[in-house]
Scaffold this motif. Sequence first.
Motif, PDB file in Angstrom:
ATOM      1  N   ASP A   4       0.807  -1.226   0.000  1.00 50.96           N
ATOM      2  CA  ASP A   4       0.000   0.000   0.000  1.00 50.96           C
ATOM      3  C   ASP A   4       0.839   1.275   0.000  1.00 50.96           C
ATOM      4  N   ARG A   5       2.128   1.155  -0.250  1.00 49.96           N
ATOM      5  CA  ARG A   5       3.002   2.324  -0.225  1.00 49.96           C
ATOM      6  C   ARG A   5       2.671   3.304  -1.347  1.00 49.96           C
ATOM      7  N   PHE A   6       2.418   2.797  -2.547  1.00 52.40           N
ATOM      8  CA  PHE A   6       2.087   3.649  -3.689  1.00 52.40           C
ATOM      9  C   PHE A   6       0.610   3.470  -4.025  1.00 52.40           C
ATOM     10  N   GLU A   7      -0.253   4.138  -3.283  1.00 48.80           N
ATOM     11  CA  GLU A   7      -1.683   3.985  -3.543  1.00 48.80           C
ATOM     12  C   GLU A   7      -2.048   4.474  -4.943  1.00 48.80           C
ATOM     13  N   ARG A   8      -1.359   5.518  -5.415  1.00 47.71           N
ATOM     14  CA  ARG A   8      -1.696   6.128  -6.701  1.00 47.71           C
ATOM     15  C   ARG A   8      -0.954   5.486  -7.876  1.00 47.71           C
ATOM     16  N   HIS A   9      -0.177   4.461  -7.627  1.00 55.85           N
ATOM     17  CA  HIS A   9       0.657   3.876  -8.665  1.00 55.85           C
ATOM     18  C   HIS A   9      -0.163   3.418  -9.871  1.00 55.85           C
ATOM     19  N   ARG A  10       0.179   3.968 -11.037  1.00 56.08           N
ATOM     20  CA  ARG A  10      -0.435   3.600 -12.319  1.00 56.08           C
ATOM     21  C   ARG A  10      -1.946   3.839 -12.367  1.00 56.08           C
ATOM     22  N   GLN A  11      -2.417   4.831 -11.633  1.00 55.20           N
ATOM     23  CA  GLN A  11      -3.839   5.158 -11.659  1.00 55.20           C
ATOM     24  C   GLN A  11      -4.170   5.891 -12.951  1.00 55.20           C
ATOM     25  N   PRO A  12      -5.341   5.601 -13.534  1.00 57.69           N
ATOM     26  CA  PRO A  12      -5.722   6.350 -14.740  1.00 57.69           C
ATOM     27  C   PRO A  12      -5.983   7.820 -14.411  1.00 57.69           C
ATOM     28  N   TRP A  13      -5.755   8.673 -15.385  1.00 59.06           N
ATOM     29  CA  TRP A  13      -5.977  10.110 -15.189  1.00 59.06           C
ATOM     30  C   TRP A  13      -7.470  10.401 -15.254  1.00 59.06           C
ATOM     31  N   THR A  14      -7.955  11.207 -14.349  1.00 54.90           N
ATOM     32  CA  THR A  14      -9.357  11.615 -14.373  1.00 54.90           C
ATOM     33  C   THR A  14      -9.490  12.870 -15.235  1.00 54.90           C
ATOM     34  N   ALA A  15     -10.703  13.156 -15.675  1.00 58.25           N
ATOM     35  CA  ALA A  15     -10.945  14.350 -16.486  1.00 58.25           C
ATOM     36  C   ALA A  15     -10.570  15.608 -15.700  1.00 58.25           C
ATOM     37  N   ASP A  16     -10.844  15.613 -14.394  1.00 58.03           N
ATOM     38  CA  ASP A  16     -10.503  16.769 -13.552  1.00 58.03           C
ATOM     39  C   ASP A  16      -8.999  16.993 -13.496  1.00 58.03           C
ATOM     40  N   GLU A  17      -8.247  15.901 -13.361  1.00 59.26           N
ATOM     41  CA  GLU A  17      -6.785  16.011 -13.306  1.00 59.26           C
ATOM     42  C   GLU A  17      -6.225  16.536 -14.621  1.00 59.26           C
ATOM     43  N   ILE A  18      -6.772  16.068 -15.716  1.00 60.61           N
ATOM     44  CA  ILE A  18      -6.305  16.509 -17.032  1.00 60.61           C
ATOM     45  C   ILE A  18      -6.607  17.998 -17.220  1.00 60.61           C
ATOM     46  N   GLN A  19      -7.803  18.402 -16.800  1.00 62.69           N
ATOM     47  CA  GLN A  19      -8.204  19.822 -16.881  1.00 62.69           C
ATOM     48  C   GLN A  19      -7.231  20.683 -16.067  1.00 62.69           C
ATOM     49  N   LYS A  20      -6.921  20.234 -14.851  1.00 63.74           N
ATOM     50  CA  LYS A  20      -6.026  20.972 -13.964  1.00 63.74           C
ATOM     51  C   LYS A  20      -4.616  21.030 -14.556  1.00 63.74           C
ATOM     52  N   LEU A  21      -4.164  19.931 -15.135  1.00 61.68           N
ATOM     53  CA  LEU A  21      -2.852  19.885 -15.775  1.00 61.68           C
ATOM     54  C   LEU A  21      -2.769  20.928 -16.881  1.00 61.68           C
ATOM     55  N   HIS A  22      -3.792  20.984 -17.730  1.00 62.71           N
ATOM     56  CA  HIS A  22      -3.819  21.952 -18.834  1.00 62.71           C
ATOM     57  C   HIS A  22      -3.802  23.382 -18.297  1.00 62.71           C
ATOM     58  N   THR A  23      -4.606  23.646 -17.272  1.00 62.67           N
ATOM     59  CA  THR A  23      -4.684  24.986 -16.685  1.00 62.67           C
ATOM     60  C   THR A  23      -3.336  25.414 -16.110  1.00 62.67           C
ATOM     61  N   LEU A  24      -2.727  24.545 -15.315  1.00 65.54           N
ATOM     62  CA  LEU A  24      -1.452  24.882 -14.668  1.00 65.54           C
ATOM     63  C   LEU A  24      -0.328  25.036 -15.689  1.00 65.54           C
ATOM     64  N   ALA A  25      -0.338  24.198 -16.713  1.00 64.11           N
ATOM     65  CA  ALA A  25       0.692  24.277 -17.750  1.00 64.11           C
ATOM     66  C   ALA A  25       0.581  25.599 -18.518  1.00 64.11           C
ATOM     67  N   LYS A  26      -0.659  26.019 -18.789  1.00 63.71           N
ATOM     68  CA  LYS A  26      -0.868  27.278 -19.513  1.00 63.71           C
ATOM     69  C   LYS A  26      -0.453  28.486 -18.673  1.00 63.71           C
ATOM     70  N   LYS A  27      -0.532  28.348 -17.346  1.00 62.90           N
ATOM     71  CA  LYS A  27      -0.107  29.431 -16.454  1.00 62.90           C
ATOM     72  C   LYS A  27       1.412  29.523 -16.376  1.00 62.90           C
TER      73      LYS A  27
END
Length: 60
Positions: A4-27
């Motif tokens: 259980d050390r890497f709970e997020r390991h290889r998790q699929p990206w959610t639409a919210d995460e992708i949206q946030k990634l795009h927003t932060l990258a554009k900033k």
Amino acid sequence: MSADRFERHRQPWTADEIQKLHTLAKKGMALKAIAKALKRSEESTKDRAKADGLNIAKLR
């Protein structure tokens, strides 16, 4: 190593995460800051940005 050390390991990206990634990258945020905000590894964040055709600023 515990399983259980890497709970997020290889998790699929959610639409919210992708949206946030795009927003932060554009900033113009740095990769490290974006990865931390998304609670993802820098490697994962960089790969996703590349797949989406985003440019992430590099801190110098």
